[in-house]
Design a protein around this motif. Structure first.
Motif, PDB file in Angstrom:
ATOM      1  N   MET A  33      -9.140   4.647 -16.497  1.00 17.24           N
ATOM      2  CA  MET A  33      -8.078   4.783 -17.190  1.00 17.24           C
ATOM      3  C   MET A  33      -8.023   3.327 -18.042  1.00 17.24           C
ATOM      4  SD  MET A  33      -6.647   7.721 -16.699  1.00 17.24           S
ATOM      5  CE  MET A  33      -5.387   8.325 -16.412  1.00 17.24           C
ATOM      6  N   GLU A  34      -7.190   3.318 -19.317  1.00 14.95           N
ATOM      7  CA  GLU A  34      -6.711   2.085 -20.008  1.00 14.95           C
ATOM      8  C   GLU A  34      -5.278   2.304 -20.041  1.00 14.95           C
ATOM      9  OE1 GLU A  34      -8.834   1.555 -23.385  1.00 14.95           O
ATOM     10  OE2 GLU A  34     -10.863   2.323 -22.802  1.00 14.95           O
ATOM     11  N   VAL A  35      -4.943   0.687 -20.493  1.00 17.50           N
ATOM     12  CA  VAL A  35      -3.680   0.575 -20.431  1.00 17.50           C
ATOM     13  C   VAL A  35      -2.928   0.294 -21.727  1.00 17.50           C
ATOM     14  CG1 VAL A  35      -1.720  -0.997 -19.763  1.00 17.50           C
ATOM     15  CG2 VAL A  35      -3.463  -0.626 -18.275  1.00 17.50           C
ATOM     16  N   ASP A  36      -2.421   1.249 -22.466  1.00 18.45           N
ATOM     17  CA  ASP A  36      -2.078   1.350 -23.577  1.00 18.45           C
ATOM     18  C   ASP A  36      -1.193   0.559 -24.259  1.00 18.45           C
ATOM     19  OD1 ASP A  36      -1.517   2.616 -26.092  1.00 18.45           O
ATOM     20  OD2 ASP A  36      -0.369   4.431 -25.505  1.00 18.45           O
ATOM     21  N   PRO A  37      -2.302  -0.556 -25.578  1.00 21.74           N
ATOM     22  CA  PRO A  37      -1.547  -1.403 -25.663  1.00 21.74           C
ATOM     23  C   PRO A  37       0.160  -1.194 -26.568  1.00 21.74           C
ATOM     24  CG  PRO A  37      -3.967  -0.756 -26.500  1.00 21.74           C
ATOM     25  CD  PRO A  37      -3.239  -0.250 -26.185  1.00 21.74           C
ATOM     26  N   ALA A  38       0.231  -0.347 -26.680  1.00 28.05           N
ATOM     27  CA  ALA A  38       1.149   0.088 -26.906  1.00 28.05           C
ATOM     28  C   ALA A  38       2.559   0.408 -25.839  1.00 28.05           C
ATOM     29  CB  ALA A  38       1.421   1.120 -28.614  1.00 28.05           C
ATOM     30  N   GLY A  39       2.417   0.683 -24.895  1.00 24.77           N
ATOM     31  CA  GLY A  39       3.082   1.757 -24.056  1.00 24.77           C
ATOM     32  C   GLY A  39       4.083   0.665 -23.157  1.00 24.77           C
ATOM     33  N   PRO A  40       4.619   1.545 -21.942  1.00 25.49           N
ATOM     34  CA  PRO A  40       5.424   0.804 -20.833  1.00 25.49           C
ATOM     35  C   PRO A  40       4.978  -0.390 -20.139  1.00 25.49           C
ATOM     36  CG  PRO A  40       5.441   3.187 -20.795  1.00 25.49           C
ATOM     37  CD  PRO A  40       4.531   2.919 -21.942  1.00 25.49           C
ATOM     38  N   LEU A  41       3.377   0.141 -20.314  1.00 27.29           N
ATOM     39  CA  LEU A  41       2.980  -0.985 -18.636  1.00 27.29           C
ATOM     40  C   LEU A  41       2.277  -2.082 -18.988  1.00 27.29           C
ATOM     41  CD1 LEU A  41       0.711   1.477 -17.120  1.00 27.29           C
ATOM     42  CD2 LEU A  41       3.280   0.715 -16.708  1.00 27.29           C
TER      43      LEU A  41
END
Length: 589
Positions: A221-229
């Motif tokens: 999986m990838e961390v969404d650059p615009a996400g809350p993580l």
């Protein structure tokens, strides 16, 4: 029998099922039995601790240092490079493997020989498109057969010979004396493996084939650059205690963060690799800020200097046996993450954290580079084989290490000095010449084997001093009707049976005083019986647990217990017939 004799007999008899049926190490079982006999006054401290001053024990210890020097200098790898080559056909490939392994095991402890050959054979079989399981069991059996050629071949030979010369100094044997029987036994056994044994093995899938495609047991999986993580730690993101999955590594900007800790902070675009079940993908998709990775190549198929993929074969002495991977905190203790478990040639399905480890399980691990050297000599693992980024060993001092071993053999063979002194001089030369560091020498010492031997000496002394050995010998005389041939056959069968169930050293050393007492009762030479003990203790082909090299190839070859019975039973019979037929000719009654 006296009370002390009965106590000795009961304690020693109890030792064998405890070793065979429990996970307690043989060294601990035997030391516990020895402490009990010492506490009960059956043996005095001098008798109990006599094994720690045995010449045979120290010879074994010095030989471990010599073997360590050859391993550290890449001496065995050098032979592998020259002998394997590119044969045409399975039979020629098997011949290229077993023909050098057998004589090599006559001078080196066969465990490091097999440990070095296994990863080379797995790579070689893939290159030649040959089934690895047709090669790995013959590799183990050939190393066992080769150990019967010289006194150096196995620790059992050295220790039994040490017991012999302590009791009968005039009967000391030369280094190659047992070759009169050992060479025919090895030739017959290797011929059987080449012509018949390999055909008896059914198709099997090994761990290498199971682990071939990392995508089958990982989710990326990838961390969404615009996400809350973004900028949250692994713990804060809820990725530390997932039910079905483990976070193994993070690929970031062309580098990798291996064995991820809970305080690692996530960044936009991080590629996260999870190990576990495919059902765990549903759990990940419910976490806001994670999106499926669409990169073509799996992260685990890339080479990173910060990470190693290794296969580790679980030892029967591993502290995690019977425990679940998650409950045992495997990653915390070893600094490595389990990606998959192979058992009996198949990947163990289900929740990875709930898998209970068993002896000979093959683990696919993701670890940092120091893991390999740190745990290569660990009693928890029989074998650690690197799958990626492996460095070629330096061979500059390999010839020097081999020359030192040749010098030891020459000194012992010509009688210029005793085998103990020759081994001691060789070990000192290995360290002083830089072929083996002090640390490598310490790691090379198999303390479990040495403690097992020392404790076995004490138990044998208890049987002898208490009169139990003489009483057992008297019972045996009645059963064989005073016939030296029947006693020889009985000796071989009993030791061969015990060595399939417990350590071969313990089987040989504990039965030694009984066998000697039997020979003395008959008024015949003890030599045929002593040699029979040596050969029977090495005749371990029926089970994977009978000999360490058998257990080492069990997981990587994807074997089942029935495979050992199918191939090993005829080999046991052949070697017994040859050995029992030749021993009385070379050493008459």
């Amino acid at each position: 029998m006296s009370p002390d004799a009965w106590i000795s007999l009961v304690v020693v008899t109890a030792v064998f099922p405890v070793m065979a049926l429990t996970r307690i190490g043989p060294d601990m079982v035997l030391m516990g039995a020895l402490v009990l006999l010492l506490g009960l006054g059956v043996v005095d401290p001098q008798q109990a601790l006599g094994g720690f001053s045995s010449s045979g024990l120290f010879t074994v210890a010095f030989m471990y240092v010599l073997v360590a020097s050859i391993r550290e200098t890449g001496g065995i790898d050098l032979i592998i490079r020259y002998v394997l080559g590119r044969p045409k056909g399975e039979r020629l490939a098997l011949a290229r493997l077993v023909l050098p392994v057998a004589p090599l095991s006559g001078f080196l402890n066969n465990t490091p020989v097999v440990a070095t050959f296994i990863p080379a054979v797995l790579s070689w079989s893939r290159r030649l498109n040959l089934p690895a399981h047709r090669l790995l069991m013959p590799l183990s059996f050939a190393s066992i057969l080769g150990g019967t050629i010289t006194l150096l071949g196995t620790s059992t030979n050295l220790v039994v010979h040490g017991l012999l010369i302590e009791r009968y100094p005039s009967l000391a044997m030369g280094l190659f004396d047992i070759a009169w029987v050992g060479v025919p036994v090895a030739v017959v056994g290797v011929t059987y493996l080449l012509l018949v044994g390999r055909r008896l093995l059914p198709p099997r899938q090994g761990a290498t084939e199971v682990f071939e495609n990392p995508r089958e047991f990982t989710i990326e999986m990838e961390v969404d650059p615009a996400g809350p993580l973004v900028d949250r730690t692994v713990e804060e993101a809820g990725l530390r205690h997932l039910q079905e999955l483990f976070l193994v590594e993070i690929e970031r900007d062309g580098n990798v963060v291996s064995v991820v800790g809970p305080g690692e902070r996530l960044k936009g675009g991080d590629r996260l690799v999870f190990a576990g079940t495919s059902a765990g993908a549903v759990e990940l998709q419910q976490i806001r800020g994670l999106v499926p990775s669409h990169h073509g190549e799996s992260s685990l198929q890339k080479d990173f200097k910060e990470r190693r993929l290794v296969e580790a074969v679980v030892s029967d002495q591993c502290q995690f046996i019977g425990r679940r991977i998650r409950d045992g905190h495997f990653r915390t203790l070893y600094g490595a993450a389990v990606l998959a478990v192979c058992r009996g040639g198949e990947r163990v399905a289900g929740n990875l954290g709930q898998i209970r480890l068993q002896p000979a399980d093959v683990l696919l691990l993701e670890a940092r580079p120091p893991f390999i050297e740190r745990h290569r000599q660990s009693r928890d693992f029989l074998l650690i084989s690197q799958l990626n980024g492996s460095a070629r060993p330096a061979h500059e001092r390999a010839w020097l290490a081999w020359s030192i071993l040749a010098g030891v053999v020459l000194l012992a063979t010509t009688g210029l000095t005793s085998l103990l002194n020759a081994a001691m001089l060789g070990a000192a030369a290995s360290v002083l010449s830089g072929c083996c560091t002090i640390g490598a020498a310490k790691r090379g010492l198999d303390t479990q084997v040495l403690l097992t031997l020392a404790a076995s000496f004490g138990l044998g002394a208890a049987l002898d001093a208490s009169g139990a050995a003489s009483a057992l010998a008297g019972t045996a005389m009645g059963m064989v009707d005073g016939n030296p041939w029947w006693l020889l056959i009985g000796t071989y069968l009993v030791v061969a049976l015990l060595t399939e169930l417990v350590t071969n050293n313990a089987a040989a050393v504990i039965t030694f005083p009984v066998v000697i007492a039997g020979a003395e009762s008959l008024g015949v030479s003890p030599m045929p019986y002593v040699v029979a003990v040596m050969f029977a203790a090495s005749a371990s082909f029926l089970t994977p647990i009978g000999y360490q090299t058998n257990l080492m190839v069990y997981g990587p070859g994807g074997y089942r217990v029935s495979d050992y019975l199918r191939v090993g039973a005829p080999l046991n019979l052949l070697t017994a017939v040859v050995a029992l037929g030749l021993i009385p000719i070379v050493w008459p009654f």
